[in-house]
Design a protein around this motif. Structure first.
Motif, PDB file in Angstrom:
ATOM      1  N   PHE A   1      13.019  50.583 -28.984  1.00 16.38           N
ATOM      2  CA  PHE A   1      13.162  50.343 -30.434  1.00 16.38           C
ATOM      3  C   PHE A   1      11.841  50.481 -31.198  1.00 16.38           C
ATOM      4  O   PHE A   1      11.845  50.502 -32.423  1.00 16.38           O
ATOM      5  CB  PHE A   1      13.786  48.967 -30.685  1.00 16.38           C
ATOM      6  N   SER A   2      10.745  50.554 -30.474  1.00 11.58           N
ATOM      7  CA  SER A   2       9.451  50.657 -31.163  1.00 11.58           C
ATOM      8  C   SER A   2       8.850  52.058 -31.044  1.00 11.58           C
ATOM      9  O   SER A   2       7.908  52.393 -31.761  1.00 11.58           O
ATOM     10  CB  SER A   2       8.456  49.638 -30.594  1.00 11.58           C
ATOM     11  N   ALA A   3       9.397  52.882 -30.162  1.00 14.79           N
ATOM     12  CA  ALA A   3       8.809  54.207 -29.924  1.00 14.79           C
ATOM     13  C   ALA A   3       8.809  55.039 -31.206  1.00 14.79           C
ATOM     14  O   ALA A   3       9.756  55.004 -31.989  1.00 14.79           O
ATOM     15  CB  ALA A   3       9.593  54.936 -28.841  1.00 14.79           C
ATOM     16  N   HIS A   4       7.708  55.771 -31.383  1.00 20.20           N
ATOM     17  CA  HIS A   4       7.583  56.652 -32.541  1.00 20.20           C
ATOM     18  C   HIS A   4       8.660  57.733 -32.471  1.00 20.20           C
ATOM     19  O   HIS A   4       8.892  58.318 -31.419  1.00 20.20           O
ATOM     20  CB  HIS A   4       6.193  57.291 -32.508  1.00 20.20           C
ATOM     21  N   HIS A   5       9.301  57.995 -33.581  1.00 17.37           N
ATOM     22  CA  HIS A   5      10.287  59.076 -33.619  1.00 17.37           C
ATOM     23  C   HIS A   5      10.087  59.865 -34.895  1.00 17.37           C
ATOM     24  O   HIS A   5      10.066  59.299 -35.989  1.00 17.37           O
ATOM     25  CB  HIS A   5      11.716  58.522 -33.587  1.00 17.37           C
ATOM     26  N   SER A   6       9.927  61.178 -34.773  1.00 12.78           N
ATOM     27  CA  SER A   6       9.814  61.997 -35.976  1.00 12.78           C
ATOM     28  C   SER A   6      10.575  63.295 -35.783  1.00 12.78           C
ATOM     29  O   SER A   6      10.702  63.803 -34.664  1.00 12.78           O
ATOM     30  CB  SER A   6       8.343  62.275 -36.314  1.00 12.78           C
ATOM     31  N   ASP A   7      11.088  63.810 -36.864  1.00  6.83           N
ATOM     32  CA  ASP A   7      11.879  65.046 -36.834  1.00  6.83           C
ATOM     33  C   ASP A   7      11.831  65.605 -38.254  1.00  6.83           C
ATOM     34  O   ASP A   7      12.675  65.300 -39.080  1.00  6.83           O
ATOM     35  CB  ASP A   7      13.319  64.708 -36.408  1.00  6.83           C
ATOM     36  N   TYR A   8      10.799  66.422 -38.511  1.00  3.75           N
ATOM     37  CA  TYR A   8      10.492  66.799 -39.887  1.00  3.75           C
ATOM     38  C   TYR A   8      11.226  68.054 -40.354  1.00  3.75           C
ATOM     39  O   TYR A   8      11.589  68.916 -39.552  1.00  3.75           O
ATOM     40  CB  TYR A   8       8.997  67.090 -40.021  1.00  3.75           C
ATOM     41  N   ASN A   9      11.353  68.150 -41.638  1.00  3.11           N
ATOM     42  CA  ASN A   9      11.603  69.425 -42.311  1.00  3.11           C
ATOM     43  C   ASN A   9      10.269  69.878 -42.889  1.00  3.11           C
ATOM     44  O   ASN A   9       9.326  69.085 -42.991  1.00  3.11           O
ATOM     45  CB  ASN A   9      12.623  69.258 -43.430  1.00  3.11           C
ATOM     46  N   MET A  10      10.169  71.149 -43.337  1.00  2.47           N
ATOM     47  CA  MET A  10       8.860  71.623 -43.784  1.00  2.47           C
ATOM     48  C   MET A  10       8.387  70.871 -45.017  1.00  2.47           C
ATOM     49  O   MET A  10       7.190  70.780 -45.271  1.00  2.47           O
ATOM     50  CB  MET A  10       8.879  73.137 -44.032  1.00  2.47           C
ATOM     51  N   ASP A  11       9.316  70.304 -45.787  1.00  4.19           N
ATOM     52  CA  ASP A  11       8.884  69.593 -46.984  1.00  4.19           C
ATOM     53  C   ASP A  11       8.975  68.072 -46.833  1.00  4.19           C
ATOM     54  O   ASP A  11       8.989  67.339 -47.821  1.00  4.19           O
ATOM     55  CB  ASP A  11       9.686  70.063 -48.203  1.00  4.19           C
TER      56      ASP A  11
ATOM     57  N   ASN B   1      -0.930  63.726 -42.697  1.00  2.09           N
ATOM     58  CA  ASN B   1      -1.180  64.739 -41.675  1.00  2.09           C
ATOM     59  C   ASN B   1      -1.565  64.127 -40.337  1.00  2.09           C
ATOM     60  O   ASN B   1      -1.415  64.771 -39.300  1.00  2.09           O
ATOM     61  CB  ASN B   1      -2.281  65.704 -42.133  1.00  2.09           C
ATOM     62  N   ALA B   2      -2.099  62.905 -40.343  1.00  2.00           N
ATOM     63  CA  ALA B   2      -2.398  62.211 -39.086  1.00  2.00           C
ATOM     64  C   ALA B   2      -1.148  61.449 -38.650  1.00  2.00           C
ATOM     65  O   ALA B   2      -0.507  60.779 -39.458  1.00  2.00           O
ATOM     66  CB  ALA B   2      -3.557  61.251 -39.267  1.00  2.00           C
ATOM     67  N   VAL B   3      -0.808  61.574 -37.395  1.00  2.00           N
ATOM     68  CA  VAL B   3       0.405  60.918 -36.903  1.00  2.00           C
ATOM     69  C   VAL B   3       0.190  59.413 -36.751  1.00  2.00           C
ATOM     70  O   VAL B   3       1.009  58.603 -37.181  1.00  2.00           O
ATOM     71  CB  VAL B   3       0.833  61.528 -35.548  1.00  2.00           C
ATOM     72  N   TRP B   4      -0.945  59.036 -36.131  1.00  2.00           N
ATOM     73  CA  TRP B   4      -1.147  57.635 -35.762  1.00  2.00           C
ATOM     74  C   TRP B   4      -2.024  56.928 -36.789  1.00  2.00           C
ATOM     75  O   TRP B   4      -3.040  57.473 -37.214  1.00  2.00           O
ATOM     76  CB  TRP B   4      -1.791  57.529 -34.372  1.00  2.00           C
TER      77      TRP B   4
ATOM     78  N   GLU C   1      -4.243  54.750 -36.549  1.00  2.00           N
ATOM     79  CA  GLU C   1      -5.638  54.607 -36.126  1.00  2.00           C
ATOM     80  C   GLU C   1      -6.446  55.870 -36.453  1.00  2.00           C
ATOM     81  O   GLU C   1      -7.671  55.821 -36.538  1.00  2.00           O
ATOM     82  CB  GLU C   1      -5.736  54.365 -34.610  1.00  2.00           C
ATOM     83  N   ALA C   2      -5.759  57.004 -36.583  1.00  2.00           N
ATOM     84  CA  ALA C   2      -6.463  58.272 -36.822  1.00  2.00           C
ATOM     85  C   ALA C   2      -6.648  58.537 -38.311  1.00  2.00           C
ATOM     86  O   ALA C   2      -7.233  59.549 -38.694  1.00  2.00           O
ATOM     87  CB  ALA C   2      -5.678  59.416 -36.190  1.00  2.00           C
ATOM     88  N   ARG C   3      -6.151  57.638 -39.155  1.00  2.00           N
ATOM     89  CA  ARG C   3      -6.201  57.913 -40.596  1.00  2.00           C
ATOM     90  C   ARG C   3      -7.491  57.379 -41.211  1.00  2.00           C
ATOM     91  O   ARG C   3      -7.830  56.224 -41.044  1.00  2.00           O
ATOM     92  CB  ARG C   3      -4.992  57.259 -41.281  1.00  2.00           C
ATOM     93  N   SER C   4      -8.165  58.270 -41.902  1.00  2.00           N
ATOM     94  CA  SER C   4      -9.378  57.819 -42.585  1.00  2.00           C
ATOM     95  C   SER C   4      -9.169  57.835 -44.096  1.00  2.00           C
ATOM     96  O   SER C   4     -10.021  57.373 -44.845  1.00  2.00           O
ATOM     97  CB  SER C   4     -10.546  58.726 -42.219  1.00  2.00           C
ATOM     98  N   GLY C   5      -8.078  58.390 -44.523  1.00  2.52           N
ATOM     99  CA  GLY C   5      -7.788  58.391 -45.954  1.00  2.52           C
ATOM    100  C   GLY C   5      -7.773  59.767 -46.575  1.00  2.52           C
ATOM    101  O   GLY C   5      -7.279  59.955 -47.679  1.00  2.52           O
ATOM    102  N   ASP C   6      -8.321  60.773 -45.870  1.00  2.00           N
ATOM    103  CA  ASP C   6      -8.340  62.112 -46.476  1.00  2.00           C
ATOM    104  C   ASP C   6      -7.367  63.070 -45.788  1.00  2.00           C
ATOM    105  O   ASP C   6      -7.543  64.275 -45.800  1.00  2.00           O
ATOM    106  CB  ASP C   6      -9.763  62.690 -46.502  1.00  2.00           C
ATOM    107  N   GLU C   7      -6.338  62.506 -45.152  1.00  2.00           N
ATOM    108  CA  GLU C   7      -5.345  63.376 -44.475  1.00  2.00           C
ATOM    109  C   GLU C   7      -4.245  63.820 -45.424  1.00  2.00           C
ATOM    110  O   GLU C   7      -3.393  64.610 -45.054  1.00  2.00           O
ATOM    111  CB  GLU C   7      -4.667  62.657 -43.305  1.00  2.00           C
ATOM    112  N   GLY C   8      -4.251  63.272 -46.620  1.00  2.00           N
ATOM    113  CA  GLY C   8      -3.156  63.577 -47.536  1.00  2.00           C
ATOM    114  C   GLY C   8      -1.942  62.754 -47.157  1.00  2.00           C
ATOM    115  O   GLY C   8      -1.866  62.201 -46.060  1.00  2.00           O
TER     116      GLY C   8
END
Ligand SMILES: Cc1cc2nc3c(=O)[nH]c(=O)nc-3n(C[C@H](O)[C@H](O)[C@H](O)COP(=O)(O)O)c2cc1C
Length: 224
Positions: free
Chosen positions: A190-200, A205-208, A210-217
């Protein structure tokens, strides 16, 4: 949160059952609950021609435990987990029959269809496979079918564990430790990351985190 593990092997002490039990242990360790269902015990009849089989009230007339399994066990659960041996590069027949007979409930001819659809949506699902062959392609059809069915049911498919073994319980000697992986899947279903995107799809842009610094959009995907 409750998981129901649908066990498809006729061998009650077999490898896929062992994976199912490991999954259940992990789910319980994480504070959830898990119920193992032996499909060969609960369902006996194959799908027939619904036109001759549905009763006047629209209900399936095959006399076994399928309807109770669906209404009392599966609809209230939060995750449906499939545990199957690999049989000739596909799923075991009891699991295929479980899939086929969904049509008796997931169609407008069933009087409680709206309720079934409403309660089926939004769950999580996962797959546990035991096989003799370690060739990665051997299990692809099983993964593909289960994942597509999950999409159809609007379930989030969050993981696959494959254990290699042939004799009963042999999967515990698989050096890849599928029992550990199955327990981990149970813990995180129930906690596992799940993603399934469309192009829009809007996302960072950062998945996790911890990897976000604020300039990923955080809108539509941009160059990284
Ligand atoms: C009818 C049948 C078909 C099988 N087909 C395959 C196969 O195509 N590929 C494979 O790797 N193993 C195959 N096996 C072996 C099983 O997948 C393997 O023994 C598995 O561990 C059984 O799981 P269980 O102990 O949960 O019953 C087959 C076994 C049976 C009985």
């Amino acid at each position: 949160m409750k998981s129901v593990v649908l066990c498809a092997s006729p061998r009650r002490d077999g490898n896929s059952r062992m994976l199912a039990e490991a999954f259940a242990e992990g789910a319980r360790a994480a504070g959830g609950s898990a119920e193992l269902v032996d499909l060969n015990e609960v369902t006996s009849g194959l799908l027939r021609d619904c036109r001759s089989c549905r009763g006047p009230d629209g209900r399936c007339s095959i006399e076994d435990g399928y309807e109770e399994l669906m209404l009392e066990t599966l609809l209230p659960a939060d995750a449906w987990i499939y545990a199957t041996p690999l049989y000739y590069y596909g799923i075991a027949a009891s699991l295929k029959n479980f899939f086929d007979r969904l049509v008796c409930y997931a169609s407008a001819s069933y009087p409680r269809f709206e309720e079934v659809a409403e309660k089926t949506r939004g769950k999580r699902s996962a797959l546990l496979i035991s096989a003799e062959e370690s060739n990665q392609a051997a299990c692809l059809a099983v993964v593909n079918q289960t994942q597509e069915l999950s999409r159809y049911l609007q379930h989030q498919f969050v993981g696959v564990v494959t254990g290699i073994g042939n004799t009963r319980g042999e999967v515990r000697f698989d050096p890849a430790e599928p029992l550990v992986a199955a327990a981990n899947l149970g813990r995180t279903v129930f906690s596992a990351h799940h993603s399934d995107y469309n192009m829009d799809s809007e996302r960072s842009n950062a998945v996790w985190p911890e990897a976000r610094s604020g300039d990923e959009g955080s809108g539509i995907y941009e160059d990284v």
